[in-house]
Design a protein around this motif. Structure first.
Motif, PDB file in Angstrom:
ATOM      1  N   GLU A   1       0.823  -1.220   0.000  1.00  0.00           N
ATOM      2  CA  GLU A   1       0.000   0.000   0.000  1.00  0.00           C
ATOM      3  C   GLU A   1       0.854   1.266   0.000  1.00  0.00           C
ATOM      4  OE1 GLU A   1      -3.059  -0.203   3.052  1.00  0.00           O
ATOM      5  OE2 GLU A   1      -3.585  -2.204   2.278  1.00  0.00           O
TER       6      GLU A   1
ATOM      7  N   LYS B   1       2.092   1.793  -3.482  1.00  0.00           N
ATOM      8  CA  LYS B   1       1.061   2.307  -4.402  1.00  0.00           C
ATOM      9  C   LYS B   1       0.715   3.758  -4.091  1.00  0.00           C
ATOM     10  CE  LYS B   1      -0.740  -2.066  -5.914  1.00  0.00           C
ATOM     11  NZ  LYS B   1      -1.868  -2.985  -6.100  1.00  0.00           N
TER      12      LYS B   1
ATOM     13  N   SER C   1      -1.432   3.521  -8.058  1.00  0.00           N
ATOM     14  CA  SER C   1      -1.983   2.173  -7.856  1.00  0.00           C
ATOM     15  C   SER C   1      -1.692   1.271  -9.054  1.00  0.00           C
ATOM     16  CB  SER C   1      -3.491   2.265  -7.622  1.00  0.00           C
ATOM     17  OG  SER C   1      -4.086   2.812  -8.780  1.00  0.00           O
ATOM     18  N   ASP C   2      -1.247   1.874 -10.139  1.00  0.00           N
ATOM     19  CA  ASP C   2      -0.967   1.084 -11.325  1.00  0.00           C
ATOM     20  C   ASP C   2       0.530   0.856 -11.518  1.00  0.00           C
ATOM     21  OD1 ASP C   2      -2.587  -0.194 -13.225  1.00  0.00           O
ATOM     22  OD2 ASP C   2      -1.680   1.068 -14.787  1.00  0.00           O
TER      23      ASP C   2
ATOM     24  N   LEU D   1       3.087  -6.761  -9.725  1.00  0.00           N
ATOM     25  CA  LEU D   1       3.750  -5.555 -10.227  1.00  0.00           C
ATOM     26  C   LEU D   1       4.732  -5.897 -11.362  1.00  0.00           C
ATOM     27  CD1 LEU D   1       2.558  -4.730  -7.465  1.00  0.00           C
ATOM     28  CD2 LEU D   1       4.580  -3.317  -7.089  1.00  0.00           C
TER      29      LEU D   1
END
Lengths: 247, 247, 247, 247
Positions: B72, B75, B80-81, B129
Motif C-alpha cells: 500500500e 502504491k 496504484s498502477d 507488479l
C-alpha cells in the motif's frame, strides 16, 4: 585492436561458435578452430576485413597431433610467448536419437572423442596460454568456457551417446574450475537448454513465436559477461534458455 | 531519472542489499524493505541526494500484514498502477551453527519464516507488479531474483536451520521460474558461495589475500546482468564465489 | 516379541505409514503418531491382536507441545530409559496444485509446518531415543527415515507449496545424516516418485496396468532394508518408482 | 542350483566384483569377466567347487571384438537362447590423482574407454539377454547394475580422468533406466562413497576403527536387494558409505 592477449574458439560453425568469435574479436585477436575450413573461412575473412584479426586453423579437436599442430600455428603467428585471455570450447560430437540397442559404437565413441577427449586436449593446449594471461595481467581474468547442453545434466532415454560426452565434459569443467580458479583462471560451464536460432533451425518452433529459440549472439554476450567477472566473483555455471522453455 | 518502473529490494542491510539497491537505483526508483529502519535510512538519503529516488519502508517480510502495508505504501507513492522492473529478495533469517539437539525451535522457525514464508509473501506481493512491467513493456524483462547461499545446495552438519530455509527458497524460485518465465518474468536464483566483503567481515580471511571475499558491488553487477538478459536467453541460476574458494 | 527397542512412525494413514508400521511391528513395539486417532486406531488394534504391540498417540507433529506430550506418553508406556531402533517420518502437509498467485498463505505455511517444522520436532524428539539405541546396541543401527517425493528434488510450476516443504525436509535429512552417522544413527531419505497404490488411488493410472503404482508394502520393505544396513554400508538416499514411471 | 537364468559380472577382482559374484552365484550360474584371468580363476574354482557354477572369460571390456567373443562363449556354454537375471558392471579404468597439466592422454583415455565405452559395450551385450530374462519371467526383474563412486557426482581438482569416466557411466545408467525400466529391466547405479575393505586397503584408515571402510560383501547384499525389488518399486540410485564418512 592492439591487445597482446588472444582468444581461442574451438567448434566454430554457423551458430554459437561464430557469435562467440565475433564478440571476442572486438577485444582480442581470435583463433578459430574447426575440422572443416568451410566453417571458419568466411568468418575469418569477415573479422579480418572489419578491423579485427582472426586466424583459422583446421583442427581435429579429438586428435592430439592435430591439436599440437594448432598450438604451433598459434605460436608461429602470435609468438612463442603468446598469452590467452579466453579459450572457448564449443565442439560436440553430434547427436543421434536412437533406441540404445540400435546405437552404433562409432557414434557413441564419437561423442566421447569430441566432447570428453576433445575437451581434455583443448584444455591441456590452452591452459598454459591462459596461465600466461594471468602472469601478464590480462584486464579480465583469463577464462576457459565450455558449452554444455540440457544433456549435460539430464540423460534421457535415447540420448545415451550425446549425454555421456556432455556429462564427461561437465565433470572436466568442474575439476578444472577447482584446480585453476585459485590460480586465477576462470573456468565456466554453460548449460544451453533449448534450440539455438541458427539458419539450420529457422523453421523450428515457429508456432511458439519469435522468442522461442536461444539467440547465439545472446549466448556470446553471456560468455563475455562471464569473462569480465572479477576474481572475487566467479560464476562456475550458468544455464541459458528461452523464457518459453519447459524445463 | 524518469523510469516509470520501480525496483523493490527486500533485506536491505550494509552488504549485498545496499549494493543491489545502489545499482538498480541508477535505472529505477527503488523501494527498500527492511524490518529495522536503521538498515535503509542512510542509504535512502544517499540515493535521494545523488539524483536517484528511494523509498524505505519498515517491513517484516515474514508477516503478511506488514507486507500488505508495504505494498500500500508503494502504491500510495508510485500510483496504484505501478509496475516493477525488478524485485530482489535478499532477506534471510540468521544463522546458528549448533549441534542439532541444541538448536532452539524459534531459531529453526525463524529461518523458515524469513527465507521460505518471507520469499512466498514477497513473491505474491511483487509478481503482480512485475507482470504489469511485462504488460507495460519495460526495457528489460522484469526480474525476480532470490539470494541463496552454499547452504541452498548443500546441507552440512550443524547447518540444519539455515539450510532448510535456503533449500525451501530455492524450491520456490525454481517453481516460479517455470510458471512465470513463459509469462515474461525472469526468475533467478543466485548461490553466493563464500564470505561477502562487508564491514562486519573486514577481519575475516585476511591471510588469503584481498580477493578472498565476494564483492557486494560485484554481486549487484551480476544481478543487473541477469536483469538485462533478453527473453531468448534467461539464466535461472548462477553461483558466485571468489577464485580462491574451495568448493 | 520381546525387543526392548521401539519403532516410532509419524504420519500413519491408510498408505505408506500403515505398511511401515506393520513391517516394523514384526520386530519392535511400534508407536503410531497421527493427528486424527481414526488414522491409527484400527491399525493399533490389528497389530495388538496379532502378536505385536502398538501404541497410538494423537499428535500434531507441527506443534512442539503436542510432540512433547507424545514423548511423555511413550516414556510412560515403555519406561523413561526407552531406546528406539527406528523412527520414521511419513507426514506431509497436503498438496494444492494451484497458480502461485492463487495459493493461500495458510496452505503454503501448512506444508512448511508439517514437512519442515514437523520434521525438526520429530527429529529432536526421537534422536535422543535413537542415540540410546546405539548405546544399548540394537541389533541393527538405529534408523531415522524421512519420506520424500519427486517434489523433494524437482519443483515444478504450481507445486510451490508442496515442494518448499519437501526440499526443506531433504535438507534436514542431509544435515542430520552428516551429524548423526558418525554417532551410529543411520539417517535416510526416500524419494517416492509416483503414485502409491492405496484405496484412495484405486482408480488412478488403470490404463497403465496393475504395476503402474508403487506398492506401500514394497516401500515398507525398502525402509526395513535401509534399517538393516550395517554401519559400514549406510545409504543416505534412495529413490523408488514404478518401472513404467517416466522420470 | 538349477536356475536357467545367468548373472554376468564385469570387473571381477579381489573386492566388490568377487563379493558380488559369490552373492549372485547362490542363485544363478555366474559369468566372470576380467581382462586378466588371474582375477577370476581362483574365484571360479571356489564357486564351482562349492555347489555353484561359474564361467570365467578373459575379456577386454573396452574392446568390442573381445566383448563379442565373450557373448559367444556365454552362448556356447549356456545355449544361444540364454537369458540373464542380472548383469553387473564393476569395471573402472584406474585412477591417477595428478595436476591436470601432468595428466597423460592415455590415462585420461583409459578411464573413458573402460568406464564409458566399456559400460556401453557391456550394456549392448547384456541387455538382449536381460530382455530375454523379462520374456522368460525370471523370478526377480532382470537387473543391470553399474558401480559408481563419489567421483560419479563430484569432480574434484586432480580427479579429472577418473571423474569424466564415472560421470559418463552415470549418464549412461540414467538413460538406460529410463528406456528399459518400462520394458521390465531394472537399471541401477550405486555411488560407492568411501574406501572398500579389501586386502589392498588393509592398512588404510586404521585410526578410524574397524568400521571405517565399506564392506564388499555388504555392497553385494545391497546389489542383491536392488535385484529383488519388484517392478512397482524400482530404485535407480543408491549411495553407500561408512557411517564415519564425511561427505
Amino acid at each position: 585492436m592492439t591487445s597482446k592477449f588472444i582468444a581461442i574458439v574451438a567448434g566454430v560453425g554457423p551458430g554459437t561458435g561464430a557469435s562467440v568469435a565475433r564478440k571476442f574479436a572486438k577485444a582480442y585477436p581470435v583463433v578459430l578452430l574447426a575440422r572443416n575450413p568451410e566453417n571458419f573461412e568466411s568468418l575469418a575473412k569477415e573479422i579480418n576485413s572489419s578491423g579485427g584479426k582472426a586466424l583459422g586453423i583446421s583442427t581435429d579437436i579429438s586428435d592430439s597431433g592435430s591439436v599440437k599442430n594448432a598450438v604451433e600455428a598459434i605460436k608461429k603467428e602470435f609468438g612463442s610467448d603468446v598469452a590467452a585471455a579466453a579459450a572457448i570450447f564449443n565442439a560436440s560430437g553430434g547427436f543421434l536419437r536412437k533406441p540404445f540397442l540400435e546405437l552404433p559404437e562409432d557414434v557413441f565413441s564419437k561423442s566421447l572423442d569430441v566432447s570428453a577427449k576433445g575437451g581434455f586436449l583443448f584444455s591441456q593446449a590452452t591452459l598454459p596460454l591462459l596461465l600466461k594471461g594471468v602472469e601478464q595481467k590480462s584486464e579480465h581474468p583469463p577464462a576457459l568456457i565450455f558449452t554444455g547442453a540440457t544433456a549435460s545434466v539430464k540423460s534421457n532415454a535415447f540420448m545415451a551417446s550425446f549425454a555421456t560426452g556432455k556429462w564427461a565434459l561437465r565433470a572436466l569443467s568442474q575439476s578444472l574450475a577447482r584446480e585453476y580458479g585459485p590460480q586465477g583462471v576462470h573456468v565456466s560451464h554453460a548449460i544451453i537448454d533449448g534450440v539455438i536460432d541458427i539458419p539450420r533451425t529457422k523453421e523450428w518452433l515457429k508456432d511458439l513465436g519469435p522468442e522461442a529459440k536461444l539467440s547465439a549472439d545472446g549466448i556470446a554476450n553471456d560468455y563475455w559477461w562471464l569473462h569480465t567477472q572479477p576474481k572475487t566473483n566467479f560464476t562456475w555455471e550458468i544455464d541459458l534458455r528461452p523464457a518459453v522453455e519447459k524445463w
